[in-house]
Write a protein that holds these residues in place. Structure first.
Motif, PDB file in Angstrom:
ATOM      1  N   THR A 154      31.211  41.897  31.254  1.00  0.00           N
ATOM      2  CA  THR A 154      32.487  41.303  31.629  1.00  0.00           C
ATOM      3  C   THR A 154      32.892  41.817  33.004  1.00  0.00           C
ATOM      4  OG1 THR A 154      34.717  40.771  30.859  1.00  0.00           O
ATOM      5  CG2 THR A 154      34.019  43.044  30.562  1.00  0.00           C
ATOM      6  N   VAL A 155      33.491  40.954  33.815  1.00  0.00           N
ATOM      7  CA  VAL A 155      33.993  41.401  35.114  1.00  0.00           C
ATOM      8  C   VAL A 155      35.497  41.168  35.173  1.00  0.00           C
ATOM      9  CG1 VAL A 155      31.878  41.158  36.464  1.00  0.00           C
ATOM     10  CG2 VAL A 155      33.382  39.218  36.236  1.00  0.00           C
ATOM     11  N   LEU A 156      36.163  42.174  35.710  1.00  0.00           N
ATOM     12  CA  LEU A 156      37.607  42.095  35.949  1.00  0.00           C
ATOM     13  C   LEU A 156      37.789  41.993  37.450  1.00  0.00           C
ATOM     14  CD1 LEU A 156      38.804  44.957  33.562  1.00  0.00           C
ATOM     15  CD2 LEU A 156      38.636  42.503  33.068  1.00  0.00           C
ATOM     16  N   LEU A 183      28.231  36.195  29.973  1.00  0.00           N
ATOM     17  CA  LEU A 183      29.160  36.881  30.880  1.00  0.00           C
ATOM     18  C   LEU A 183      30.575  36.319  30.725  1.00  0.00           C
ATOM     19  CD1 LEU A 183      29.433  38.856  33.377  1.00  0.00           C
ATOM     20  CD2 LEU A 183      29.091  36.835  34.814  1.00  0.00           C
ATOM     21  N   THR A 184      31.564  37.215  30.757  1.00  0.00           N
ATOM     22  CA  THR A 184      32.956  36.760  30.796  1.00  0.00           C
ATOM     23  C   THR A 184      33.618  37.356  32.028  1.00  0.00           C
ATOM     24  OG1 THR A 184      33.735  38.601  29.442  1.00  0.00           O
ATOM     25  CG2 THR A 184      33.168  36.573  28.280  1.00  0.00           C
ATOM     26  N   ALA A 185      34.698  36.712  32.473  1.00  0.00           N
ATOM     27  CA  ALA A 185      35.380  37.168  33.685  1.00  0.00           C
ATOM     28  C   ALA A 185      36.853  36.835  33.587  1.00  0.00           C
ATOM     29  CB  ALA A 185      34.784  36.483  34.916  1.00  0.00           C
ATOM     30  N   SER A 186      37.684  37.696  34.161  1.00  0.00           N
ATOM     31  CA  SER A 186      39.104  37.340  34.241  1.00  0.00           C
ATOM     32  C   SER A 186      39.743  37.997  35.450  1.00  0.00           C
ATOM     33  CB  SER A 186      39.850  37.731  32.958  1.00  0.00           C
ATOM     34  OG  SER A 186      39.761  39.099  32.757  1.00  0.00           O
ATOM     35  N   LEU A 187      40.750  37.313  35.965  1.00  0.00           N
ATOM     36  CA  LEU A 187      41.587  37.886  37.016  1.00  0.00           C
ATOM     37  C   LEU A 187      42.545  38.861  36.363  1.00  0.00           C
ATOM     38  CD1 LEU A 187      42.339  34.480  38.705  1.00  0.00           C
ATOM     39  CD2 LEU A 187      41.247  36.390  39.892  1.00  0.00           C
ATOM     40  N   VAL A 223      42.030  28.410  41.784  1.00  0.00           N
ATOM     41  CA  VAL A 223      42.038  28.805  43.188  1.00  0.00           C
ATOM     42  C   VAL A 223      41.003  27.961  43.903  1.00  0.00           C
ATOM     43  CG1 VAL A 223      41.795  30.721  44.794  1.00  0.00           C
ATOM     44  CG2 VAL A 223      42.572  31.165  42.460  1.00  0.00           C
ATOM     45  N   MET A 224      41.471  27.125  44.790  1.00  0.00           N
ATOM     46  CA  MET A 224      40.569  26.243  45.541  1.00  0.00           C
ATOM     47  C   MET A 224      39.592  25.534  44.601  1.00  0.00           C
ATOM     48  SD  MET A 224      39.907  28.504  48.910  1.00  0.00           S
ATOM     49  CE  MET A 224      41.281  29.132  49.859  1.00  0.00           C
ATOM     50  N   GLY A 225      40.139  25.009  43.523  1.00  0.00           N
ATOM     51  CA  GLY A 225      39.330  24.247  42.575  1.00  0.00           C
ATOM     52  C   GLY A 225      38.528  25.097  41.616  1.00  0.00           C
ATOM     53  N   LEU A 226      38.616  26.420  41.730  1.00  0.00           N
ATOM     54  CA  LEU A 226      37.858  27.310  40.850  1.00  0.00           C
ATOM     55  C   LEU A 226      38.807  27.833  39.775  1.00  0.00           C
ATOM     56  CD1 LEU A 226      36.230  29.357  43.756  1.00  0.00           C
ATOM     57  CD2 LEU A 226      35.181  27.449  42.514  1.00  0.00           C
ATOM     58  N   ARG A 227      38.454  27.631  38.516  1.00  0.00           N
ATOM     59  CA  ARG A 227      39.351  28.003  37.427  1.00  0.00           C
ATOM     60  C   ARG A 227      38.824  29.235  36.683  1.00  0.00           C
ATOM     61  NH1 ARG A 227      42.921  25.154  33.893  1.00  0.00           N
ATOM     62  NH2 ARG A 227      42.605  23.212  34.998  1.00  0.00           N
ATOM     63  N   LEU A 228      39.712  30.213  36.476  1.00  0.00           N
ATOM     64  CA  LEU A 228      39.329  31.435  35.757  1.00  0.00           C
ATOM     65  C   LEU A 228      40.477  31.886  34.863  1.00  0.00           C
ATOM     66  CD1 LEU A 228      37.581  33.981  38.152  1.00  0.00           C
ATOM     67  CD2 LEU A 228      36.620  32.908  36.132  1.00  0.00           C
ATOM     68  N   PRO A 229      40.147  32.548  33.729  1.00  0.00           N
ATOM     69  CA  PRO A 229      41.202  33.122  32.894  1.00  0.00           C
ATOM     70  C   PRO A 229      41.956  34.237  33.634  1.00  0.00           C
ATOM     71  CG  PRO A 229      39.080  33.164  31.762  1.00  0.00           C
ATOM     72  CD  PRO A 229      38.809  32.769  33.175  1.00  0.00           C
ATOM     73  N   VAL A 230      43.195  34.447  33.239  1.00  0.00           N
ATOM     74  CA  VAL A 230      44.001  35.553  33.776  1.00  0.00           C
ATOM     75  C   VAL A 230      44.337  36.479  32.609  1.00  0.00           C
ATOM     76  CG1 VAL A 230      46.103  36.192  35.029  1.00  0.00           C
ATOM     77  CG2 VAL A 230      45.028  33.962  35.454  1.00  0.00           C
ATOM     78  N   SER A 231      44.047  37.768  32.770  1.00  0.00           N
ATOM     79  CA  SER A 231      44.362  38.732  31.707  1.00  0.00           C
ATOM     80  C   SER A 231      45.861  38.748  31.430  1.00  0.00           C
ATOM     81  CB  SER A 231      43.950  40.139  32.135  1.00  0.00           C
ATOM     82  OG  SER A 231      42.563  40.239  32.191  1.00  0.00           O
ATOM     83  N   ALA A 232      46.200  38.798  30.155  1.00  0.00           N
ATOM     84  CA  ALA A 232      47.625  38.932  29.796  1.00  0.00           C
ATOM     85  C   ALA A 232      48.134  40.307  30.226  1.00  0.00           C
ATOM     86  CB  ALA A 232      47.799  38.722  28.299  1.00  0.00           C
ATOM     87  N   ALA A 233      47.242  41.282  30.275  1.00  0.00           N
ATOM     88  CA  ALA A 233      47.641  42.615  30.754  1.00  0.00           C
ATOM     89  C   ALA A 233      47.857  42.534  32.264  1.00  0.00           C
ATOM     90  CB  ALA A 233      46.546  43.625  30.434  1.00  0.00           C
ATOM     91  N   VAL A 234      49.029  42.942  32.695  1.00  0.00           N
ATOM     92  CA  VAL A 234      49.381  42.933  34.116  1.00  0.00           C
ATOM     93  C   VAL A 234      49.515  44.384  34.572  1.00  0.00           C
ATOM     94  CG1 VAL A 234      51.187  42.315  35.777  1.00  0.00           C
ATOM     95  CG2 VAL A 234      50.574  40.716  33.948  1.00  0.00           C
ATOM     96  N   ILE A 235      48.903  44.708  35.722  1.00  0.00           N
ATOM     97  CA  ILE A 235      49.015  46.058  36.285  1.00  0.00           C
ATOM     98  C   ILE A 235      50.089  46.012  37.364  1.00  0.00           C
ATOM     99  CG2 ILE A 235      47.783  47.941  37.421  1.00  0.00           C
ATOM    100  CD1 ILE A 235      46.752  47.271  34.567  1.00  0.00           C
TER     101      ILE A 235
END
Ligand SMILES: Nc1ncnc2c1ncn2[C@@H]1O[C@H](COP(=O)(O)OP(=O)(O)OP(=O)(O)O)[C@@H](O)[C@H]1O
Ligand SMILES: [Mg+2]
Length: 217
Positions: free
Chosen positions: A104-106, A136-140, A159-171
Motif C-alpha cells: 500500500t502507498v500513502l 496494490l492499494t493507494a490513498s492520498l 486530480v487532472m483526471g486521475l482519481r484516487l481514494p482519500v484516507s478518512a484519517a487527516v493529519i
C-alpha cells in the motif's frame, strides 16, 4: 503490511509520518522496520536526534538502495509484522522502486488544489502501478491540514483526471508534529493522549487495520 510514504514533492510530511507510524505500530506491540531509500529520505536525521536525546529506538531501521528494495524485502517481510518505507522527494526512480515493493502507498499532500496539482506526476506513476499490480492499494493522506477539515470514509479525489481514494484519517497542522521532527520523539512521547497521537492512530488503524494493542502473554 508493507507501506510506503511517497510524493515527489518535498516537505509534505513523509518522514514525519513514517517515523510516527512506525513508532505507533511498535507501541502497539508490532515488530516494525523502517526503511529509508538511499539514505536521503530524512529518517536517519530523526533517528540521530532521538539517540542524542537518549531515547531507545522502538523499531528497527535500515537504509536500502532503491535498486535493491524489491530483492531485499523478502528478508524484512519474513522478520517483521510491518515494513514502513520512507522515500526521498524528486526521485521518480525511488518512487517506482517503492511502488514495486509496497502493498500500500500513502501519498501525503497538503489539502489544497495547488498542492494536489503539484502531485500530478506522483499520482500518474501511482495510477500506472495500480493498473498493473492488482494487489496494490493507494490513498492520498491530507497532511498539514487545517483544524476543521473532515474527510468522509470512502471519499475520492480527482486530480487532472486521475482519481484516487482519500484516507478518512487527516493529519492536521500541529506543533507536536514539528516538535517530533525536531527532537526525535514520537508524538505520544511529547504529549500523552494528545490530538497528534489521535491523528496517527486513526491513520494506523485505517492503513494497518489495528484498533487495539495485541493481547500478549
Ligand atoms: N502535520 C504537520 N504539522 C506541522 N508540521 C509538520 C507536519 N508534517 C510535517 N511537518 C513539518 O514539515 C517539515 C517537513 O516534514 P517532513 O520532513 O516529514 O517532510 P518530507 O516530505 O519527508 O520532506 P523531505 O522532502 O525533506 O524529505 C518538517 O519540518 C516537519 O516538522
Ligand atoms: Mg523526508
Amino acid at each position: 503490511m508493507i507501506a510506503a510514504l511517497v510524493n515527489l514533492t518535498p516537505g509534505v510530511g513523509r518522514t514525519m509520518l513514517a517515523v510516527n507510524l512506525a513508532g505507533e505500530l511498535a507501541l502497539q506491540g508490532r515488530r516494525v522496520v523502517l526503511l529509508d531509500i538511499d539514505g536521503v529520505s530524512g529518517t536517519g536525521d530523526w533517528i540521530a536526534r532521538r539517540r542524542a536525546n537518549g531515547m531507545p529506538l522502538l523499531f528497527d531501521s535500515a537504509t536500502i538502495a532503491g535498486t535493491q528494495l524489491w530483492h531485499g524485502l523478502g528478508g524484512f517481510a519474513a522478520s517483521f509484522d510491518h515494513v514502513v518505507i520512507d522515500t526521498p522527494s524528486r526521485s521518480p526512480a525511488a518512487l517506482r522502486a517503492a511502488l514495486l515493493a509496497a502493498e500500500t502507498v500513502l501519498i501525503p499532500t497538503r489539502p489544497d488544489r495547488a498542492s494536489l496539482g503539484r502531485g500530478a506526476a506522483t499520482l500518474q506513476l501511482v495510477i500506472e502501478a495500480l493498473a498493473v499490480e492488482p494487489a496494490l492499494t493507494a490513498s492520498l493522506v491530507l497532511s498539514k491540514a487545517p483544524d476543521g477539515l473532515r474527510v468522509e470514509p470512502g471519499s475520492e479525489a480527482t486530480v487532472m483526471g486521475l482519481r484516487l481514494p482519500v484516507s478518512a484519517a487527516v493529519i492536521r497542522q500541529r506543533q507536536a508534529f514539528t516538535d517530533s521532527m525536531d527532537t526525535g520523539l514520537l508524538v505520544p512521547e511529547l504529549e500523552m493522549a494528545g490530538q497528534a497521537e489521535a491523528d496517527i492512530r486513526h491513520l494506523v488503524s485505517e492503513t494497518f487495520g489495528l484498533a487495539t494493542a495485541p493481547v500478549t502473554g
